[in-house]
Design an enzyme around this catalytic site. Structure first.
Site: not given
Ligand code: NOJ
Length: 562
Positions: A102, A206, A260, A331-332
């Site tokens: 990441d 990210d 992302e 994970h989100d």
């Molecule tokens: C996206 C990530 O997937 C998430 O988990 C994170 O909290 C935010 N970006 C900030 O880095």
């Protein structure tokens, strides 16, 4: 390595995401770690995945579970050491598995040395690594603009030391880096090259679409939840900055770079991923997930037609011009069973397998998330106190002292939306703490672990795990899946997703019932009368493709038509 020599290995790769904190704890402190990952490499090998995307494992005070990095060149204490990491990557490479790390460089932790120096004085050499501004109002005590943090509240924090504000699009412990400063870009390039030299095979970038902010940082237009987006998403210099990092780092190695990109359109995705533009290889778009929420938060009734439209638009939109990433979980985001097959209870196994077919027979690189291979589900939250996620804690603080009054409604939303749903410990077995740790885990274990776990699935030839193995093996090297064109069948159907993949003489026919009950299905005439081979079936028995079929709850088939 020159761009021409780069192989496009990721086009035929199946990626598995590990969230290290919740994967496997080797030392009994309740927190997953790198030796824990090493102990499970054979599980990944056995599953057949080609690459791992590892969520951040760098040094971090963990305000946002590692997405707040205080040292980009070292490993988080709870996770182990750089030597452990080296053993892990070797173990992966020995098994033919690549490692995608990441890359979190929109922001750092406020405990990163750059930020510590930056906040010391206005003329510190690191001051311009971050975005500092004078406040508004008589004594500068009002934020410089109206932007809001993605995690709630103003995106600015006042710092007494120099009486200025710094920008943080996430928590106040995640100050945004200033990418307009060439030194910051050079630091990012150096970080990437450092890890490439240690053997990594790619990066997941990210919130990469936020790195370039509009000149003058103008106020955002009114929006009750998120203000300022239009001034920092796909900002003015983003393509120039990505091209620079690509040229000076990414293109020199045989990598996969996936960005992302919340809110990205197909047109923008093409700007990021068209090969000749030399920026990234693919992006994560969010449309299929967001289709089930109002204003990103309030759950709506699941509607397959909306999801199907998104799938088709992205398949057609990037075909031969860009490259898709395929995912239902990370994970989100909550567990896919809860998001895409509400009412799956009683048919959990069939539904999980059906979802695998629905998403992973499309064109693009598949990303699966830990636990998806055994059909893990959302956590049955009962109170705010069970929520660990910094986002929920921030919202709770904002609601305080009325938080208890809103708790009931909030819990309903959290059950569907909370990031903690995906972060409960990986369920390895039915023993204590789901076999994740010998002591109490940092986050609650889903109580269904006695039923839903890897050990159980390994023993059952018809398990979700064994279905995934078949699906991954079937996908490997399959030209119709990797290169084939996409054709949708009966696109307005509210229960059935049906599509085809064509490549030269090969034709794959995919049918998925998203309903938890029987549904009538009529195959197109030109398909029903062809000779067919059943390649995958989630009910596991032979099932010829007839023109008229009664599909069982969540039934899914993949046929090879000849
Ligand atoms: C996206 C990530 O997937 C998430 O988990 C994170 O909290 C935010 N970006 C900030 O880095």
């Amino acid at each position: 390595m020159s761009e021409e020599k780069k192989t496009r290995w990721y086009k035929d790769a199946f990626v598995y995401q590990i969230y290290p904190r919740s994967f496997c704890d080797s030392n009994g402190d309740g927190i997953g770690d790198i030796p824990g990952i090493i102990s499970k490499l054979d599980h990944l090998k056995d599953l057949g995945v080609d690459a791992v995307w590892l969520s951040p494992c760098y040094k971090s005070p963990n305000d946002d579970n590692g997405y707040d990095i205080s040292d980009y060149r070292d490993i988080m204490d709870e996770f182990g050491t750089l030597d452990d990491w080296k053993i892990m990557i070797k173990g992966m490479h020995d098994r033919g598995i690549k490692l995608i790390m990441d890359l979190v460089v929109n922001h750092t932790s406020d405990e990163h040395q750059w930020f510590k120096d930056s906040r010391l004085s206005k003329d510190n050499p690191y001051r311009d690594y971050y975005i500092w501004r004078k406040g508004k109002g008589k004594n500068g005590k009002k934020p410089p603009n109206n932007w809001t943090s993605r995690f709630g509240g103003s995106a600015w924090e006042y710092d007494d030391a120099t009486e200025e504000w710094y920008l943080h699009l996430f928590t106040k412990k995640q100050p945004d880096l200033n990418w307009d400063n060439p030194k910051v870009r050079q630091e990012v390039i150096d970080i990437c090259n450092y890890w490439f030299e240690l053997g990594v095979d790619g990066f997941r970038c990210d919130v990469i679409t936020y790195i370039s902010k509009a000149k003058g940082l103008p106020d955002g237009k009114y929006n009750i939840l998120a203000r300022g987006d239009e001034h920092f998403t796909h900002g003015p210099n983003i393509h120039e900055y990505l091209k620079q990092v690509n040229k000076e780092s990414w293109s020199k190695y045989d990598t996969m770079i996936v960005g992302e990109a919340a809110g990205v359109t197909i047109e923008q995705a093409l700007l990021y991923t068209a090969e000749e533009r030399k920026e990234m290889d693919c992006v994560f778009q969010f449309e299929h997930f967001e289709a089930s929420f109002w204003m990103h938060i309030i759950p709506l009734k699941f509607d397959l037609r909306k999801i199907q439209k998104v799938f088709s638009r992205w398949q057609f939109g990037l075909m031969q011009k860009g490259w898709n990433s395929l995912y239902l979980e990370n994970h989100d985001q909550p567990r896919s069973l809860d998001s895409y097959t509400p009412g799956f209870e009683g048919h959990r196994e069939e539904a999980a397998k059906m979802l695998a077919v629905a998403i992973f027979m499309q064109q693009g690189t598949p990303f699966m998330y830990q636990g998806q291979e055994i059909g893990m589900t959302n956590y049955p939250f009962k109170s705010f106190d069970e929520c660990k996620d910094v986002v929920v804690q921030n919202i709770r603080k904002m609601l305080h002292p009325l938080d208890k009054i809103f708790e009931k409604t909030a819990i309903k939303i959290l059950k569907k939306r909370s990031r903690d749903n995906a972060r409960t410990p990986m369920q390895w077995s039915s023993s204590e703490n789901a076999g994740f740790s010998s002591s109490e885990p940092w986050i609650m274990v889903n109580p269904n672990f006695t039923e839903v776990n890897v050990e159980k699935d390994k023993e059952n030839p018809n398990s979700i795990l064994n279905f995934y193995k078949k699906l991954i093996a079937f996908r490997k090297g399959n030209e119709a899946i990797i290169k084939g064109s996409f054709k949708e069948n009966d696109p307005g159907n509210k229960d059935i997703l049906c599509y085809e993949r064509w490549y030269h003489g090969e034709r794959l026919f995919i049918v998925c019932n998203f309903k938890n009950s029987e549904v009538n299905f009529r195959a197109p005439l030109d398909a029903a009368y062809l000779e067919c081979e059943l390649a995958l079936h989630n009910y596991g028995y032979d099932r010829p493709l007839l023109q008229s079929l009664v599909l069982r709850p969540y039934e899914a088939m993949v046929y090879i038509l000849k």
